[in-house]
Design a protein around this motif. Structure first.
Motif, PDB file in Angstrom:
ATOM      1  N   PHE A 191       0.832  -1.204   0.000  1.00 38.42           N
ATOM      2  CA  PHE A 191       0.000   0.000   0.000  1.00 38.42           C
ATOM      3  C   PHE A 191       0.868   1.257   0.000  1.00 38.42           C
ATOM      4  CE2 PHE A 191      -3.406  -2.612   2.368  1.00 38.42           C
ATOM      5  CZ  PHE A 191      -3.918  -3.056   1.156  1.00 38.42           C
ATOM      6  N   ALA A 192       1.887   1.278   0.848  1.00 38.41           N
ATOM      7  CA  ALA A 192       2.760   2.449   0.920  1.00 38.41           C
ATOM      8  C   ALA A 192       3.497   2.668  -0.396  1.00 38.41           C
ATOM      9  CB  ALA A 192       3.756   2.283   2.066  1.00 38.41           C
ATOM     10  N   SER A 193       3.974   1.599  -0.995  1.00 37.33           N
ATOM     11  CA  SER A 193       4.729   1.708  -2.248  1.00 37.33           C
ATOM     12  C   SER A 193       3.850   2.184  -3.392  1.00 37.33           C
ATOM     13  CB  SER A 193       5.358   0.347  -2.597  1.00 37.33           C
ATOM     14  OG  SER A 193       6.178  -0.122  -1.548  1.00 37.33           O
ATOM     15  N   ALA A 194       2.646   1.619  -3.499  1.00 35.48           N
ATOM     16  CA  ALA A 194       1.733   2.024  -4.565  1.00 35.48           C
ATOM     17  C   ALA A 194       1.320   3.485  -4.403  1.00 35.48           C
ATOM     18  CB  ALA A 194       0.503   1.117  -4.571  1.00 35.48           C
ATOM     19  N   TRP A 195       1.065   3.905  -3.163  1.00 36.66           N
ATOM     20  CA  TRP A 195       0.684   5.300  -2.922  1.00 36.66           C
ATOM     21  C   TRP A 195       1.787   6.254  -3.366  1.00 36.66           C
ATOM     22  CZ3 TRP A 195       2.746   9.162   0.212  1.00 36.66           C
ATOM     23  CH2 TRP A 195       1.938  10.281   0.394  1.00 36.66           C
ATOM     24  N   LYS A 196       3.023   5.906  -3.088  1.00 40.95           N
ATOM     25  CA  LYS A 196       4.131   6.796  -3.450  1.00 40.95           C
ATOM     26  C   LYS A 196       4.352   6.865  -4.959  1.00 40.95           C
ATOM     27  CE  LYS A 196       8.918   7.860  -2.252  1.00 40.95           C
ATOM     28  NZ  LYS A 196       9.302   8.341  -3.591  1.00 40.95           N
ATOM     29  N   ASP A 197       4.145   5.775  -5.676  1.00 40.23           N
ATOM     30  CA  ASP A 197       4.470   5.723  -7.099  1.00 40.23           C
ATOM     31  C   ASP A 197       3.291   6.006  -8.014  1.00 40.23           C
ATOM     32  OD1 ASP A 197       7.045   5.103  -6.382  1.00 40.23           O
ATOM     33  OD2 ASP A 197       6.783   2.943  -6.569  1.00 40.23           O
ATOM     34  N   VAL A 248       7.464  -2.132 -17.430  1.00 42.41           N
ATOM     35  CA  VAL A 248       8.882  -2.514 -17.367  1.00 42.41           C
ATOM     36  C   VAL A 248       9.584  -1.812 -16.212  1.00 42.41           C
ATOM     37  CG1 VAL A 248      11.095  -2.373 -18.566  1.00 42.41           C
ATOM     38  CG2 VAL A 248       9.061  -3.101 -19.813  1.00 42.41           C
ATOM     39  N   ILE A 249       9.398  -0.496 -16.101  1.00 40.85           N
ATOM     40  CA  ILE A 249      10.049   0.261 -15.038  1.00 40.85           C
ATOM     41  C   ILE A 249       9.545  -0.180 -13.667  1.00 40.85           C
ATOM     42  CG2 ILE A 249      10.346   2.553 -14.051  1.00 40.85           C
ATOM     43  CD1 ILE A 249      12.006   2.043 -16.545  1.00 40.85           C
ATOM     44  N   SER A 250       8.237  -0.399 -13.548  1.00 46.69           N
ATOM     45  CA  SER A 250       7.672  -0.789 -12.254  1.00 46.69           C
ATOM     46  C   SER A 250       8.155  -2.176 -11.840  1.00 46.69           C
ATOM     47  CB  SER A 250       6.139  -0.761 -12.321  1.00 46.69           C
ATOM     48  OG  SER A 250       5.665   0.542 -12.594  1.00 46.69           O
ATOM     49  N   LEU A 251       8.296  -3.081 -12.794  1.00 45.84           N
ATOM     50  CA  LEU A 251       8.809  -4.415 -12.469  1.00 45.84           C
ATOM     51  C   LEU A 251      10.251  -4.353 -11.987  1.00 45.84           C
ATOM     52  CD1 LEU A 251       7.419  -6.932 -15.118  1.00 45.84           C
ATOM     53  CD2 LEU A 251       7.345  -7.156 -12.641  1.00 45.84           C
ATOM     54  N   ILE A 252      11.074  -3.571 -12.674  1.00 44.23           N
ATOM     55  CA  ILE A 252      12.477  -3.441 -12.266  1.00 44.23           C
ATOM     56  C   ILE A 252      12.556  -2.839 -10.866  1.00 44.23           C
ATOM     57  CG2 ILE A 252      14.645  -2.267 -12.768  1.00 44.23           C
ATOM     58  CD1 ILE A 252      13.975  -2.531 -15.729  1.00 44.23           C
ATOM     59  N   ASN A 253      11.757  -1.797 -10.618  1.00 49.75           N
ATOM     60  CA  ASN A 253      11.737  -1.191  -9.282  1.00 49.75           C
ATOM     61  C   ASN A 253      11.212  -2.166  -8.237  1.00 49.75           C
ATOM     62  OD1 ASN A 253      12.737   1.246 -10.243  1.00 49.75           O
ATOM     63  ND2 ASN A 253      10.716   2.119 -10.563  1.00 49.75           N
ATOM     64  N   GLY A 254      10.221  -2.984  -8.622  1.00 53.49           N
ATOM     65  CA  GLY A 254       9.664  -3.957  -7.688  1.00 53.49           C
ATOM     66  C   GLY A 254      10.679  -4.999  -7.257  1.00 53.49           C
ATOM     67  N   PHE A 255      11.503  -5.447  -8.174  1.00 53.82           N
ATOM     68  CA  PHE A 255      12.534  -6.424  -7.820  1.00 53.82           C
ATOM     69  C   PHE A 255      13.581  -5.826  -6.888  1.00 53.82           C
ATOM     70  CE2 PHE A 255      11.206  -8.900 -11.630  1.00 53.82           C
ATOM     71  CZ  PHE A 255      11.110 -10.145 -11.021  1.00 53.82           C
ATOM     72  N   GLN A 256      13.734  -4.495  -6.925  1.00 59.08           N
ATOM     73  CA  GLN A 256      14.753  -3.837  -6.096  1.00 59.08           C
ATOM     74  C   GLN A 256      14.174  -3.192  -4.841  1.00 59.08           C
ATOM     75  OE1 GLN A 256      17.947  -1.798  -8.665  1.00 59.08           O
ATOM     76  NE2 GLN A 256      16.165  -1.792 -10.009  1.00 59.08           N
ATOM     77  N   VAL A 257      12.969  -3.583  -4.447  1.00 53.30           N
ATOM     78  CA  VAL A 257      12.344  -2.981  -3.277  1.00 53.30           C
ATOM     79  C   VAL A 257      13.232  -3.181  -2.042  1.00 53.30           C
ATOM     80  CG1 VAL A 257      11.002  -5.101  -2.873  1.00 53.30           C
ATOM     81  CG2 VAL A 257      10.269  -2.968  -1.840  1.00 53.30           C
ATOM     82  N   PHE A 258      13.439  -2.081  -1.308  1.00 55.04           N
ATOM     83  CA  PHE A 258      14.309  -2.183  -0.125  1.00 55.04           C
ATOM     84  C   PHE A 258      13.997  -1.114   0.923  1.00 55.04           C
ATOM     85  CE2 PHE A 258      18.238  -0.721   2.020  1.00 55.04           C
ATOM     86  CZ  PHE A 258      18.419  -1.820   2.860  1.00 55.04           C
ATOM     87  N   ASP A 259      13.987   0.163   0.513  1.00 52.68           N
ATOM     88  CA  ASP A 259      13.901   1.263   1.480  1.00 52.68           C
ATOM     89  C   ASP A 259      12.707   1.117   2.412  1.00 52.68           C
ATOM     90  OD1 ASP A 259      16.058   2.168   0.145  1.00 52.68           O
ATOM     91  OD2 ASP A 259      15.081   3.860  -0.817  1.00 52.68           O
ATOM     92  N   GLN A 260      11.523   0.927   1.827  1.00 57.46           N
ATOM     93  CA  GLN A 260      10.322   0.841   2.650  1.00 57.46           C
ATOM     94  C   GLN A 260      10.326  -0.389   3.549  1.00 57.46           C
ATOM     95  OE1 GLN A 260      10.761   0.783  -0.640  1.00 57.46           O
ATOM     96  NE2 GLN A 260       8.898   0.194  -1.724  1.00 57.46           N
ATOM     97  N   VAL A 261      10.931  -1.483   3.060  1.00 58.39           N
ATOM     98  CA  VAL A 261      11.028  -2.694   3.881  1.00 58.39           C
ATOM     99  C   VAL A 261      11.947  -2.447   5.067  1.00 58.39           C
ATOM    100  CG1 VAL A 261      11.801  -5.092   3.915  1.00 58.39           C
ATOM    101  CG2 VAL A 261      10.523  -4.222   1.949  1.00 58.39           C
ATOM    102  N   LYS A 262      13.081  -1.823   4.811  1.00 58.92           N
ATOM    103  CA  LYS A 262      14.054  -1.573   5.872  1.00 58.92           C
ATOM    104  C   LYS A 262      13.480  -0.668   6.952  1.00 58.92           C
ATOM    105  CE  LYS A 262      18.131  -1.796   7.736  1.00 58.92           C
ATOM    106  NZ  LYS A 262      18.591  -3.066   8.356  1.00 58.92           N
ATOM    107  N   ILE A 263      12.729   0.357   6.539  1.00 52.11           N
ATOM    108  CA  ILE A 263      12.234   1.337   7.508  1.00 52.11           C
ATOM    109  C   ILE A 263      10.989   0.834   8.222  1.00 52.11           C
ATOM    110  CG2 ILE A 263      11.328   3.682   7.759  1.00 52.11           C
ATOM    111  CD1 ILE A 263      13.062   4.381   5.270  1.00 52.11           C
TER     112      ILE A 263
END
Length: 318
Positions: free
Chosen positions: A187-193, A244-259
């Protein structure tokens, strides 16, 4: 008459022979001169690309073939790190969690962005202001966004559970619950993007000629048919870019998980990049972390190639 024409053709061939040989000798020289000119213009971007991308990539691959704790000397293990990771249950779980994130994030961010683009493509008061408001989260720091959503989804004092309580609904534990931790991040990731997807699709909508819509209206096509047979096909190049861009970003998800969760609770949100971070800085296994990053790179590359090949079936250009 015939003899004169023959003599002229013979003279032309005789005269053009040395010129052709000269051109053949100078052609490689001209190509090298052209390549050198291009290289000079590319140097301002080629130098940082080499220093900060290509060299670190080569160093990362070399590191992946060793055991290294960032302090002592490297120890050669060959493909040992790769074989260990491929057989590790934690690595498989991290990849599955990443795919889980993508499966929830991609439809949500695309459909939400498409809805906003369709809405803001119409004439309405304050349209420019609304576009800016919806795009604001895109340029906001992930630290701010993640902390805000962590507060909103706080099970005890969060606004979301308080609002659900007004309707007699008992809110879940969100990021403290293993079953709801990943949806919280989605939810947080979708809201931001949403704003980024909205802007790209809005540009695609505005590039569609109005004559197509008008002709379809004259023929009696309903709004849904116009959207299905005109808007979506002509919007497919923008949709392809967004996916394509969203998939690449999805595979690299990190910041929101860490915080928001730090990979927890109980490893329920441990994704690939967070595992790379932990292997490097928590367990001192830089070689295994580098190997895992190359496995992730291979997966992203494979998915991107499949998308590029598959675009011929559903992407309409022109």
């Amino acid at each position: 008459m015939t003899a004169g024409r023959t003599d002229a053709m013979t003279a032309d061939r005789t005269d053009s022979g040395p010129a052709r040989r000269t051109d053949a000798r100078t052609a490689p020289r001209r190509r090298w001169r052209y390549a050198g000119t291009v290289a000079v213009f590319l140097l301002p971007s080629l130098i940082p690309l080499t220093l900060y991308t290509l060299i670190p990539m080569v160093a990362s691959f070399w590191t992946s073939l060793h055991e290294w704790d960032l302090i002592t000397e490297m120890r050669w293990v060959g493909l040992g790190n790769y074989l260990e990771l491929l057989g590790d249950a934690g690595t498989r779980a991290a990849f599955l969690h990443t795919l889980y994130f993508i499966a929830g994030y991609l439809p949500l961010v695309y459909l939400g962005g498409l809805g906003l683009a369709l809405l803001l493509n119409r004439a309405m008061p304050g349209r420019g202001l609304l576009r800016g408001v919806y795009f604001l989260p895109v340029i906001t720091s992930w630290v701010v966004v993640a902390l805000m959503w962590k507060w909103l989804l706080n099970p005890a004092s969060g606004v979301v559970n308080w609002a659900l309580g007004l309707f007699g609904v008992s809110g879940p534990g969100w990021w403290t619950d293993p079953d709801w931790a990943m949806p919280s991040i989605i939810f947080a990731s979708a809201w931001k993007d949403l704003g980024f997807v909205m802007i790209i699709l809005l540009a695609g909508l505005q590039a569609i000629p109005k004559e197509f819509q008008e002709a379809a209206m004259v023929d009696g096509a309903t709004a849904f048919r116009r959207f299905r047979h005109i808007t979506l096909p002509l919007l497919s190049p923008s949709s392809f870019f967004v996916v394509v861009i969203s998939l690449i970003n999805g595979f690299q998800v990190f910041d929101q998980v860490k915080i928001m969760t730090g990979g927890g609770p109980g490893g329920a949100t441990q994704v690939v990049v967070s595992q790379i971070y932990d292997l490097t800085f928590r367990y001192g296994r830089a070689g295994a972390a580098s190997a895992l990053s190359w496995l992730l790179f291979a997966l992203v590359l494979l998915v991107t190639i499949v998308q590029i090949r598959g675009q011929r079936r559903w992407v309409t250009y022109g």
